[in-house]
Every structure is written in C-alpha cells, then in structure tokens.
Design a protein around this motif. Structure first.
Motif, PDB file in Angstrom:
ATOM      1  N   SER A  28       0.822  -1.336   0.151  1.00  0.00           N
ATOM      2  CA  SER A  28      -0.125   0.199   0.114  1.00  0.00           C
ATOM      3  C   SER A  28       0.829   1.187  -0.015  1.00  0.00           C
ATOM      4  CB  SER A  28      -0.963   0.139   1.161  1.00  0.00           C
ATOM      5  OG  SER A  28      -1.736  -0.941   1.073  1.00  0.00           O
ATOM      6  N   TYR A  29       1.996   1.228   0.856  1.00  0.00           N
ATOM      7  CA  TYR A  29       2.998   2.473   0.743  1.00  0.00           C
ATOM      8  C   TYR A  29       3.563   2.606  -0.391  1.00  0.00           C
ATOM      9  CZ  TYR A  29       6.630   4.989   2.009  1.00  0.00           C
ATOM     10  OH  TYR A  29       7.835   6.286   2.245  1.00  0.00           O
ATOM     11  N   ASN A  30       3.960   1.556  -1.158  1.00  0.00           N
ATOM     12  CA  ASN A  30       4.750   1.661  -2.362  1.00  0.00           C
ATOM     13  C   ASN A  30       3.762   2.351  -3.415  1.00  0.00           C
ATOM     14  OD1 ASN A  30       7.061   0.942  -1.423  1.00  0.00           O
ATOM     15  ND2 ASN A  30       6.935  -1.255  -1.867  1.00  0.00           N
ATOM     16  N   GLU A  31       2.575   1.614  -3.290  1.00  0.00           N
ATOM     17  CA  GLU A  31       1.688   2.113  -4.228  1.00  0.00           C
ATOM     18  C   GLU A  31       1.288   3.732  -4.171  1.00  0.00           C
ATOM     19  OE1 GLU A  31      -3.313   1.766  -5.295  1.00  0.00           O
ATOM     20  OE2 GLU A  31      -2.213   0.124  -4.212  1.00  0.00           O
ATOM     21  N   ALA A  32       1.043   4.338  -2.958  1.00  0.00           N
ATOM     22  CA  ALA A  32       0.820   5.533  -2.811  1.00  0.00           C
ATOM     23  C   ALA A  32       2.094   6.288  -3.235  1.00  0.00           C
ATOM     24  CB  ALA A  32       0.569   5.840  -1.157  1.00  0.00           C
ATOM     25  N   ARG A  33       3.318   5.746  -2.851  1.00  0.00           N
ATOM     26  CA  ARG A  33       4.501   6.850  -3.122  1.00  0.00           C
ATOM     27  C   ARG A  33       4.414   6.863  -4.908  1.00  0.00           C
ATOM     28  NH1 ARG A  33       5.184   9.813  -0.202  1.00  0.00           N
ATOM     29  NH2 ARG A  33       6.091  10.616  -1.911  1.00  0.00           N
ATOM     30  N   LYS A  34       4.317   5.610  -5.754  1.00  0.00           N
ATOM     31  CA  LYS A  34       4.267   5.667  -6.858  1.00  0.00           C
ATOM     32  C   LYS A  34       3.227   6.628  -7.443  1.00  0.00           C
ATOM     33  CE  LYS A  34       3.244   2.546 -10.956  1.00  0.00           C
ATOM     34  NZ  LYS A  34       2.855   1.372 -11.412  1.00  0.00           N
ATOM     35  N   GLU A  35       2.085   6.458  -6.958  1.00  0.00           N
ATOM     36  CA  GLU A  35       0.680   7.564  -7.325  1.00  0.00           C
ATOM     37  C   GLU A  35       1.068   9.117  -7.380  1.00  0.00           C
ATOM     38  OE1 GLU A  35      -3.124   6.616  -6.196  1.00  0.00           O
ATOM     39  OE2 GLU A  35      -3.038   4.183  -6.934  1.00  0.00           O
ATOM     40  N   ASN A  36       1.858   9.083  -6.143  1.00  0.00           N
ATOM     41  CA  ASN A  36       2.213  10.637  -5.536  1.00  0.00           C
ATOM     42  C   ASN A  36       3.445  10.938  -6.425  1.00  0.00           C
ATOM     43  OD1 ASN A  36       0.171  10.338  -3.482  1.00  0.00           O
ATOM     44  ND2 ASN A  36       1.506  10.097  -2.121  1.00  0.00           N
ATOM     45  N   ASN A  37       4.224  10.373  -6.651  1.00  0.00           N
ATOM     46  CA  ASN A  37       5.233  10.818  -7.569  1.00  0.00           C
ATOM     47  C   ASN A  37       4.904  11.539  -8.860  1.00  0.00           C
ATOM     48  OD1 ASN A  37       7.296  10.051  -5.751  1.00  0.00           O
ATOM     49  ND2 ASN A  37       7.594   8.191  -6.637  1.00  0.00           N
ATOM     50  N   TYR A 126      -2.590  16.042   1.223  1.00  0.00           N
ATOM     51  CA  TYR A 126      -2.816  14.559   1.267  1.00  0.00           C
ATOM     52  C   TYR A 126      -3.825  14.023   1.929  1.00  0.00           C
ATOM     53  CZ  TYR A 126       1.997  15.274  -0.449  1.00  0.00           C
ATOM     54  OH  TYR A 126       3.286  15.631  -1.142  1.00  0.00           O
ATOM     55  N   HIS A 127      -4.304  12.846   1.651  1.00  0.00           N
ATOM     56  CA  HIS A 127      -5.142  12.205   2.363  1.00  0.00           C
ATOM     57  C   HIS A 127      -4.433  11.444   3.825  1.00  0.00           C
ATOM     58  CE1 HIS A 127      -8.526  11.969  -0.330  1.00  0.00           C
ATOM     59  NE2 HIS A 127      -7.909  11.552  -1.383  1.00  0.00           N
ATOM     60  N   LYS A 128      -5.272  12.003   4.787  1.00  0.00           N
ATOM     61  CA  LYS A 128      -4.885  11.548   6.270  1.00  0.00           C
ATOM     62  C   LYS A 128      -4.715  10.000   6.226  1.00  0.00           C
ATOM     63  CE  LYS A 128      -5.860  15.719   8.488  1.00  0.00           C
ATOM     64  NZ  LYS A 128      -6.892  16.486   9.359  1.00  0.00           N
ATOM     65  N   SER A 129      -5.666   9.394   5.887  1.00  0.00           N
ATOM     66  CA  SER A 129      -5.627   8.015   5.956  1.00  0.00           C
ATOM     67  C   SER A 129      -4.737   7.243   4.906  1.00  0.00           C
ATOM     68  CB  SER A 129      -7.089   7.310   5.804  1.00  0.00           C
ATOM     69  OG  SER A 129      -7.734   7.589   4.709  1.00  0.00           O
ATOM     70  N   THR A 130      -4.430   7.496   4.049  1.00  0.00           N
ATOM     71  CA  THR A 130      -3.680   6.845   2.855  1.00  0.00           C
ATOM     72  C   THR A 130      -2.493   7.526   2.637  1.00  0.00           C
ATOM     73  OG1 THR A 130      -4.729   7.857   1.062  1.00  0.00           O
ATOM     74  CG2 THR A 130      -5.713   5.814   1.902  1.00  0.00           C
ATOM     75  N   GLY A 131      -2.317   8.635   2.700  1.00  0.00           N
ATOM     76  CA  GLY A 131      -0.993   9.496   2.407  1.00  0.00           C
ATOM     77  C   GLY A 131      -1.045   9.640   0.919  1.00  0.00           C
ATOM     78  N   LYS A 132      -2.172   9.410   0.130  1.00  0.00           N
ATOM     79  CA  LYS A 132      -2.139   9.964  -1.154  1.00  0.00           C
ATOM     80  C   LYS A 132      -2.468  11.273  -1.621  1.00  0.00           C
ATOM     81  CE  LYS A 132      -3.369   5.158  -2.803  1.00  0.00           C
ATOM     82  NZ  LYS A 132      -4.458   4.406  -3.530  1.00  0.00           N
ATOM     83  N   VAL A 133      -2.152  11.865  -2.629  1.00  0.00           N
ATOM     84  CA  VAL A 133      -2.440  13.297  -2.981  1.00  0.00           C
ATOM     85  C   VAL A 133      -3.804  13.510  -3.053  1.00  0.00           C
ATOM     86  CG1 VAL A 133      -2.199  15.075  -4.740  1.00  0.00           C
ATOM     87  CG2 VAL A 133      -0.189  13.768  -4.162  1.00  0.00           C
ATOM     88  N   LYS A 134      -4.499  14.460  -2.489  1.00  0.00           N
ATOM     89  CA  LYS A 134      -5.795  14.843  -2.415  1.00  0.00           C
ATOM     90  C   LYS A 134      -6.237  16.022  -3.426  1.00  0.00           C
ATOM     91  CE  LYS A 134      -7.341  16.957   1.743  1.00  0.00           C
ATOM     92  NZ  LYS A 134      -8.220  17.018   2.784  1.00  0.00           N
TER      93      LYS A 134
END
Length: 143
Positions: A28-37, A126-134
């Motif tokens: 999940s962390y790696n997926e969020a990092r990839k999307e955020n990049n 960022y979303h607080k729960s997932t760390g993804k860009v919002k």
C-alpha cells in the motif's frame, strides 16, 4: 508433546500473520508513493499548459478508476482515501476553475490556448488515512 506442537503451530501462525500484514502495508505504501510521484514532481515547479492537461487527465482518470462519486453538477466528491481534486487559478480573469470545468470544456481547447503559458503548482494536500495526494492548486504565472 501435543502442547509443544500446538504452541509451535500458534507461533508459526502468528509469524505468518504479522508478515502478511507487513507485506500488505509495504504494498500500500509503495502504491501511494508511485501515485504521488506523478503529481509531486510538479510541486513548486514551473511548467506549461500542456503539462496542466496531463495532470488533469491523470487526476480525472484516477478518480474514474477508483470509482469516486460525482455530485449533481458532475464534480467529483472528495473522499477519505483516493480522490484527487485540482483547481487552476487563472490570471486572465482572476478566477479559479476546478478540473471538471476545464475537462468538460475540452482539454484540446485548453491546450491550444494555454500551451505556451507557464503555470506553477503552489499547493499540495494529502489524504490523512492513505497518504495519497488529494488536492493540487495550480496557478497561472504568465499571460
């Protein structure tokens, strides 16, 4: 002997469970990092109108892929996990447009008029729960 086997089996089950949770977290962390990049590379950088089109298309596709709901005006509703919202502040008329307005107006037309104009991403949330860009705020910096 049976007690020892049961304790050993419980220990193995606990280790496997912890390993599974850790691997799931890392994925999940790696997926969020990839999307955020995809979005973070534009933060505090100057870029042209064609890149704004790219960002809006990525965010729009991301919202569709993640089945983010729309309201009655066709604007994506913000959720707690994976929605992305982009606002574009234009110098021409000192107005802020949401990405859905530009998308529905035609990204080809936007690219045609603003291809040579510079923009800058000035805010990212960022979303607080997932760390993804919002959320991204993109401002026009040249006319």
């Amino acid at each position: 002997m049976k007690k020892l086997a049961i304790i050993f089996l419980i220990g193995i089950i606990m280790i496997v469970g912890i390993a599974y949770m850790y691997l799931n977290y890392k994925a999940s962390y790696n997926e969020a990092r990839k999307e955020n990049n995809q979005f973070e590379s534009y933060y505090n950088q100057e870029f042209y109108g064609a890149d704004v089109v790219t960002l809006i298309n990525k965010a729009y596709d991301n919202n569709l892929t993640n089945a983010v709901e729309k309201d009655e005006q066709g604007i994506f509703k913000e959720n707690d996990t994976n929605s992305i919202k982009i606002d574009i502040k234009m110098l021409d008329n000192d107005t802020t447009y949401n990405m859905e307005t530009l998308y529905s107006g035609g990204m080809d037309r936007f690219a045609e008029y603003y291809n040579g104009i510079k923009f800058k991403c000035t805010q990212i949330d960022y979303h607080k729960s997932t760390g993804k860009v919002k959320y991204l705020l993109i401002e026009q910096i040249t006319q």
